[in-house]
Write an enzyme that holds these catalytic residues in place. Structure first.
Site, PDB file in Angstrom:
ATOM      1  N   ARG A 172       0.818  -1.227   0.000  1.00 51.96           N
ATOM      2  CA  ARG A 172       0.000   0.000   0.000  1.00 51.96           C
ATOM      3  C   ARG A 172       0.844   1.266   0.000  1.00 51.96           C
ATOM      4  O   ARG A 172       0.328   2.356  -0.201  1.00 51.96           O
ATOM      5  CB  ARG A 172      -1.035  -0.020   1.136  1.00 51.96           C
ATOM      6  CG  ARG A 172      -0.492   0.060   2.518  1.00 51.96           C
ATOM      7  CD  ARG A 172      -1.553  -0.249   3.548  1.00 51.96           C
ATOM      8  NE  ARG A 172      -2.559   0.793   3.682  1.00 51.96           N
ATOM      9  CZ  ARG A 172      -2.393   1.941   4.331  1.00 51.96           C
ATOM     10  NH1 ARG A 172      -1.239   2.208   4.898  1.00 51.96           N
ATOM     11  NH2 ARG A 172      -3.367   2.808   4.422  1.00 51.96           N
ATOM     12  N   ASP A 187      -1.762   8.128   8.363  1.00 48.96           N
ATOM     13  CA  ASP A 187      -1.987   6.861   9.066  1.00 48.96           C
ATOM     14  C   ASP A 187      -1.251   6.847  10.403  1.00 48.96           C
ATOM     15  O   ASP A 187      -0.245   7.538  10.565  1.00 48.96           O
ATOM     16  CB  ASP A 187      -1.391   5.690   8.261  1.00 48.96           C
ATOM     17  CG  ASP A 187      -2.269   5.264   7.115  1.00 48.96           C
ATOM     18  OD1 ASP A 187      -3.457   5.602   7.127  1.00 48.96           O
ATOM     19  OD2 ASP A 187      -1.743   4.588   6.217  1.00 48.96           O
TER      20      ASP A 187
END
Ligand code: SAM
Length: 284
Positions: A172, A187
Site C-alpha cells: 500500500r 496513518d
C-alpha cells in the site's frame, strides 16, 4: 516490485490475489511469484524437516531444500562476493532483500515497511516447525541482505500469515497502489503530520446514527480547527493505547497546543527532555 515467497503451503498465499495486492498485481505494479519449497526435495515423501541437533521437541527445516530453492529463485543476482559491497547487484540488476519471518526477529514497523517498499525485489521465506536450520540464514547473509523480522510478540504456527501482513503493509506504500496517494500520509505511525502518533477516530455519513452524531468540528468546514481536533484526538488515543510512544516523543517537536493537550492528559516534559506522566494522571 518483484516479490517471491517460498513456502510449503502455496495455497496459504491465495489472499495475495485479492483486494489491494491482487489489484496491484493485475495492474502490473507487483510481480508476485509463490514457490512450493517441496519442489526442491528429492525423496519420495518430499521431506523438508528433520529432528533438531541437541534434542528437544519439534522439528527443524532442513537446509538443502531451502538452499536449492533460494539459489533457483535468486540465481546470481546481488551475489557479487565482494566483501566491501556484499549486497550489491552483480550486473547492475536488482539486488534482492531476503525477508525471514521469525518471532526472534527485529519488530516489523511502518518504518521497515517503508524501507522495504523502496527496494525492487523481496524474497520471503516463511517457515514452519521450529524454523529453518541456522546455516541457511548465515550462508545467504554472506552474499545478500537478509532481514529476520517479527510481526509481533507472539508465536504463530508458520510464517505465511506474517508474509501476508508484511506484503500488504509494503504494497500500500508503493506509488500507484492506493487510489488516493495521500491516504497513508496521516496513518498511525506514518511520517506525515501525525508523525509518531496513532490516528484518531474517523467518521462518515450519515451525520446521525443510532442517536450518535458526528463531532461538530468535523462539519464546521474550518480546516484549521479540524486539523487541531484531529491532532488532539491522536494525542489522546496515543496516550491511552500507546503511552510508550508519548514517552519517546520529543517535546521540542510539539507545538503549544500539543503541550496543553498532553498536560490535560497528565504528561509533562521532564528535565531529561522526555515526557513523563504526573502521578495520579487520569486515563482517557
Ligand atoms: N521456535 C520458534 C521460536 O520460538 O522462535 C518458533 C517457530 S514458529 C512455531 C514457526 C514459524 O512461524 C517461524 O519460523 C516463523 O516463520 C513463523 N512465525 C511465528 N511467529 C512469528 C512472528 N511473531 N513473526 C514472524 N514470523 C513468525
Amino acid at each position: 516490485m518483484r516479490l517471491d515467497v517460498i513456502t510449503i503451503f502455496p495455497e496459504y498465499l491465495e489472499p495475495l490475489n485479492v483486494s489491494l495486492v491482487g489489484k496491484a498485481r493485475e495492474r502490473g505494479l507487483l510481480d508476485v511469484r509463490v514457490h512450493d519449497l517441496r519442489n526442491w526435495t528429492h525423496d519420495r515423501h518430499h521431506t523438508v524437516d528433520d529432528t533438531p541437533y541437541g534434542g528437544g521437541p519439534g522439528m527443524v527445516m532442513k537446509p538443502e531444500p531451502w538452499g536449492e530453492a533460494l539459489d533457483a529463485v535468486i540465481g546470481g543476482a546481488g551475489a557479487d562476493g565482494d566483501a566491501d559491497t556484499p549486497h550489491g547487484a552483480v550486473d547492475g540488476g536488482p539486488a534482492p532483500v531476503i525477508v525471514v519471518p521469525t518471532p526472534s526477529g527485529v519488530p516489523f514497523t511502518q518504518e521497515a515497511a517503508a524501507e522495504l517498499a523502496a527496494r525492487p525485489w523481496l524474497v520471503f521465506t516463511p517457515a514452519r516447525y521450529e524454523g529453518i536450520d541456522r546455516r541457511v540464514i548465515e550462508d545467504y547473509s554472506d552474499r545478500h541482505e537478509v532481514r529476520e523480522v517479527s510481526v509481533g510478540d507472539y508465536v504463530l504456527a508458520g510464517g505465511e500469515a506474517p508474509v501476508l501482513v508484511m506484503v500488504e503493509a509494503i504494497a500500500r506504500l508503493l506509488p500507484g497502489v492506493l487510489g488516493n496517494a495521500e491516504s497513508h500520509r496521516d496513518d498511525s505511525f506514518a511520517d506525515g503530520s501525525m508523525a509518531g502518533l496513532l490516528e484518531g477516530p474517523v467518521y462518515t455519513k450519515p451525520p446521525a446514527w443510532r442517536g450518535r452524531t458526528v463531532p461538530d468540528v468535523l462539519v464546521s468546514g474550518h480546516h484549521g480547527r479540524i486539523a487541531r481536533w484531529r491532532r488532539d484526538e491522536a494525542l489522546r488515543r496515543t496516550s491511552a493505547h500507546r503511552p510508550d510512544l508519548i514517552e519517546h516523543a520529543v517535546p521540542q517537536e510539539m507545538d503549544r497546543a500539543d503541550l496543553l493537550t498532553l498536560a490535560e492528559l497528565g504528561w509533562v516534559a521532564g528535565s531529561d527532555g522526555r515526557f513523563g506522566r504526573t502521578p495520579g494522571a487520569v486515563e482517557e
